[in-house]
Write a protein that holds these residues in place. Structure first.
Motif, PDB file in Angstrom:
ATOM      1  N   PHE A 535     -12.128 -14.026   1.629  1.00 38.44           N
ATOM      2  CA  PHE A 535     -11.593 -13.082   0.648  1.00 38.44           C
ATOM      3  C   PHE A 535     -12.708 -12.821  -0.362  1.00 38.44           C
ATOM      4  O   PHE A 535     -13.056 -13.687  -1.166  1.00 38.44           O
ATOM      5  N   SER A 536     -13.278 -11.621  -0.304  1.00 39.18           N
ATOM      6  CA  SER A 536     -14.532 -11.352  -1.019  1.00 39.18           C
ATOM      7  C   SER A 536     -14.391 -11.449  -2.532  1.00 39.18           C
ATOM      8  O   SER A 536     -15.322 -11.881  -3.219  1.00 39.18           O
ATOM      9  N   CYS A 571       5.665  -0.992   3.035  1.00 38.81           N
ATOM     10  CA  CYS A 571       5.541  -0.465   1.675  1.00 38.81           C
ATOM     11  C   CYS A 571       4.094  -0.232   1.267  1.00 38.81           C
ATOM     12  O   CYS A 571       3.827   0.400   0.256  1.00 38.81           O
ATOM     13  N   GLN A 572       3.133  -0.778   2.033  1.00 41.76           N
ATOM     14  CA  GLN A 572       1.695  -0.575   1.823  1.00 41.76           C
ATOM     15  C   GLN A 572       1.154  -1.298   0.593  1.00 41.76           C
ATOM     16  O   GLN A 572      -0.013  -1.144   0.243  1.00 41.76           O
ATOM     17  N   THR A 573       1.982  -2.114  -0.062  1.00 41.11           N
ATOM     18  CA  THR A 573       1.540  -2.806  -1.272  1.00 41.11           C
ATOM     19  C   THR A 573       0.429  -3.808  -0.984  1.00 41.11           C
ATOM     20  O   THR A 573      -0.481  -3.986  -1.793  1.00 41.11           O
ATOM     21  N   CYS A 574       0.494  -4.480   0.166  1.00 40.82           N
ATOM     22  CA  CYS A 574      -0.488  -5.526   0.472  1.00 40.82           C
ATOM     23  C   CYS A 574      -1.669  -4.982   1.274  1.00 40.82           C
ATOM     24  O   CYS A 574      -2.371  -5.745   1.929  1.00 40.82           O
ATOM     25  N   GLY A 575      -1.888  -3.672   1.232  1.00 39.18           N
ATOM     26  CA  GLY A 575      -3.003  -3.081   1.955  1.00 39.18           C
ATOM     27  C   GLY A 575      -4.345  -3.589   1.458  1.00 39.18           C
ATOM     28  O   GLY A 575      -4.541  -3.830   0.269  1.00 39.18           O
ATOM     29  N   CYS A 576      -5.278  -3.749   2.374  1.00 38.85           N
ATOM     30  CA  CYS A 576      -6.596  -4.298   2.020  1.00 38.85           C
ATOM     31  C   CYS A 576      -7.634  -3.780   3.010  1.00 38.85           C
ATOM     32  O   CYS A 576      -7.371  -3.696   4.219  1.00 38.85           O
ATOM     33  N   ALA A 577      -8.796  -3.423   2.502  1.00 38.34           N
ATOM     34  CA  ALA A 577      -9.881  -2.973   3.371  1.00 38.34           C
ATOM     35  C   ALA A 577     -10.489  -4.161   4.107  1.00 38.34           C
ATOM     36  O   ALA A 577     -10.647  -5.249   3.547  1.00 38.34           O
ATOM     37  N   VAL A 578     -10.811  -3.950   5.370  1.00 37.69           N
ATOM     38  CA  VAL A 578     -11.473  -4.971   6.190  1.00 37.69           C
ATOM     39  C   VAL A 578     -12.957  -4.638   6.211  1.00 37.69           C
ATOM     40  O   VAL A 578     -13.380  -3.661   6.835  1.00 37.69           O
ATOM     41  N   LEU A 579     -13.748  -5.432   5.494  1.00 36.51           N
ATOM     42  CA  LEU A 579     -15.170  -5.138   5.341  1.00 36.51           C
ATOM     43  C   LEU A 579     -15.973  -5.519   6.579  1.00 36.51           C
ATOM     44  O   LEU A 579     -16.962  -4.859   6.918  1.00 36.51           O
TER      45      LEU A 579
END
Length: 612
Positions: A535-536, A571-579
């Motif tokens: 987790f960056s 709900c898209q609340t926990c959306g996160c970019a995958v680097l």
């Protein structure tokens, strides 16, 4: 520190909360309400003990409640610092107690080896060499939030969830101090108000958002049911219980009656809304008032709702295209989500088509002055102005999110092409079209087209046929346009297929969200890994195994506090970019852009680096 000006800013709203109608509602909700049982938890995260009575003091919690905590070693920045069920379900296998008035902790064994609180070698054996015992003796305890030292759980709200799930839920999963028997969900009506409980008076300061700890069986430690996801599925929110503060001292006992008062505590809400790491006020389950109702078209009405927490910022973070959820519309806990079609000051608007469903029927029966329970606005947290063009494809009541998005583009003086193509069956069903046309007229390169597919065309300029979806999508894809879609399910599916064929899926914005009929179950996690997950933003790096569950569960087990809501990938609340690395999604119903993941519905497919 909260300024007096901020508190004074809340006062104009106070009269609406303190109205006689509001008082009557709370008073009715309190009829026959009473205390069922009292519990305190001497050691944070461990089993509680039942109390016969509790002397309460102003501004304090139960004496001895969470007075002891055991630290976790090697936690990342922002992680939970103490042992708790969320991160360590084995805590149920230890038995807290008392010896000469001091807390003790033993293994739940016929012949325990000793008190872990006084035996460093035993403490290290079970909780690591960095574990330490931390005492707090100020009657505030080791709570997650500085202003929350007392919690209330309504057993009838828990029973309502049990009935809908078809299982028995032990109220002790929610680790409350005061268990009450009151009308289901009525405790959420008390937000910001004072209630008399026996000799004492309590102010209700914040609803309690539930976490993974409630999914753990309090006796076995088994992760046996996803309580947050079930709350979201059946109630549309993840709240169960409320936090309170003591405003008047008194002795509290089981069977004490609960009665409404006309006392209000706006200053408590101001503080509660600013506590670090507490749920943002926009996500609180809170009462709102119907202040205006208007008929937009045949079977379509708009309802304006006044949010008393707007002064605390509940509407400030609104992003064009977001929605709100309206909860407990009927006695069986019916809830629905509706796209916001307008915001003005402390008011927001929803526009709803009447159908046969209980939700729309309830909305169309509303009258000015009625109160509802609401959460949000929530949903996508950004609206980009970077696209070289925007195409809006909408049908029927799906026009609602277009209004706030067009308004955002107009306010930003968006200089590129914006095209709106809307379809209705008949002119009688056309709602909010004047607003859309006016907003498009404010854009330097805005165009609009209306298609009427059935009946007599009574609208000047309307086209009496269906639009050519394939041609529209192909043109938008060639322009690199962002494509916004909202309408009936079949309409959205058709456009989604066209967008995928045109190779523009990464620019598709579908206005969909969870409903009570959406499944919360995910595909079985495949046998793979182990993988390293980093987790960056926190610098935490740990090894994931399939037994760790979703990336969200994995993160929470490592002590991270990440935004999350439905836990069903919707709900898209926990959306996160995958680097870096690959993701495996656990739901076929999700439309996920490449290089992105909804953590509650995804697992790693390789070593990964996440932008969170």
């Amino acid at each position: 520190m909260i300024s007096s000006a901020c508190i004074e800013q809340f006062i104009p709203v106070r009269s609406r909360w303190a109205s006689s109608d509001s008082y009557e509602l709370v008073q009715r909700a309190c009829q026959m309400a009473h205390v069922v049982s009292l519990f305190r938890y001497p050691i944070k995260g461990f089993e509680g003990e039942r109390l016969d009575c509790v002397p309460l003091e102003y501004g304090k919690g139960f004496p001895g409640d969470r007075a002891v905590a055991i630290t976790r070693g090697g936690t990342a920045a922002g992680a939970a610092p103490y042992q708790q069920l969320t991160t360590n379900s084995t805590l149920v296998h230890f038995l807290p107690g008392k010896s000469l008035g001091a807390a003790t902790l033993h293994e739940r064994q016929p012949v325990p080896r000793g008190d872990l609180l006084k035996a460093p070698e035993l403490l290290a054996e079970f909780f690591g060499v960095q574990a330490r015992v931390v005492h707090r003796n100020d009657c505030l305890g080791h709570w997650d939030f500085d202003d929350s030292a007392l919690s209330i759980i309504n057993v009838r709200t828990v029973q309502a969830l049990s009935t809908l799930m078809g299982v028995t839920i032990d109220p002790m999963r929610f680790r409350g101090n005061i268990y009450i028997d009151a009308a289901p969900f009525s405790e959420f009506e008390w937000l910001g108000k004072g209630v008399d409980v026996g000799q004492s008076r309590l102010s209700i300061i914040r609803p309690i958002k539930r976490c993974r700890a409630t999914s753990i069986h309090p006796q076995t430690g088994e992760l046996d049911m996803n309580i947050p996801a079930q709350l979201n599925r059946h109630f549309g929110h993840m709240y169960c219980g409320v936090y309170a503060q003591v405003e008047r001292a008194g002795v509290l006992s089981p069977n004490d009656r609960i009665s409404a008062t006309q006392a209000h505590y706006p200053e408590r809400l101001v503080i509660a809304a600013s506590v670090p790491r507490a749920p943002a006020v926009v996500s609180w389950l809170r009462p709102v008032e119907v202040v205006e109702v208007s008929q937009e078209a045949t079977g379509i009405r708009s309802v304006w709702l006044r949010d008393p927490l707007a002064v605390l910022g509940s509407l400030e973070s609104f992003v064009a295209g977001q929605y709100v959820a309206i909860h407990h519309l009927t006695g069986d806990a019916t809830w629905r989500r509706y796209t916001v079609s307008g915001i003005e000051g402390d008011r927001l608007r929803i526009t709803v088509k009447q159908g046969s469903g209980a939700g729309s029927q309830a909305i169309h029966a509303l009258e000015v002055g009625q109160r509802l329970l609401l959460t949000g606005p929530s949903g996508p947290d950004t609206f980009s102005f970077d696209a070289p063009a925007h195409l809006f494809l909408t049908a029927g009541i799906g026009i609602t999110p277009t209004i706030t998005k067009l308004k955002a583009l107009a306010q930003a003086n968006y200089p590129h092409p914006v095209r709106v193509v809307h379809t209705v069956r008949s002119s009688d069903e056309l709602a909010l079209w004047n607003e859309v046309s006016t907003l498009v007229g404010q854009l330097s390169k805005g165009t609009v087209a209306l298609h009427v597919t059935q009946g007599k065309n009574e609208i000047e300029g309307a086209i009496q046929r269906r639009p050519d979806i394939t041609a529209l999508v192909t043109d938008a894809a060639n322009r690199g346009a962002a494509i916004h879609v909202c309408g009936p399910e079949g309409f959205q599916s058709q456009i989604q297929n066209s967008v995928i064929q045109a190779g523009a899926a990464d620019r598709l914005h579908m206005d969909t969200f969870a409903t009570p009929d959406m499944p919360v179950e995910m595909r079985k996690i495949p046998g793979c890994g182990p993988f390293t997950v980093t987790f960056s933003r926190t610098g935490l790096s740990a090894t994931w195994h399939p037994s760790d569950g979703s990336l969200l569960s994995f993160a929470e087990a490592k002590g991270l506090v990440l935004p999350a809501h439905c836990r069903a990938g919707l709900c898209q609340t926990c959306g996160c970019a995958v680097l870096e690395g690959k993701i495996q999604h656990l739901s076929d119903s999700l439309v996920v852009n490449e290089g992105y993941a909804y953590l509650c519905a995804a697992v790693p497919g390789s070593d990964i680096l996440l932008d969170c």
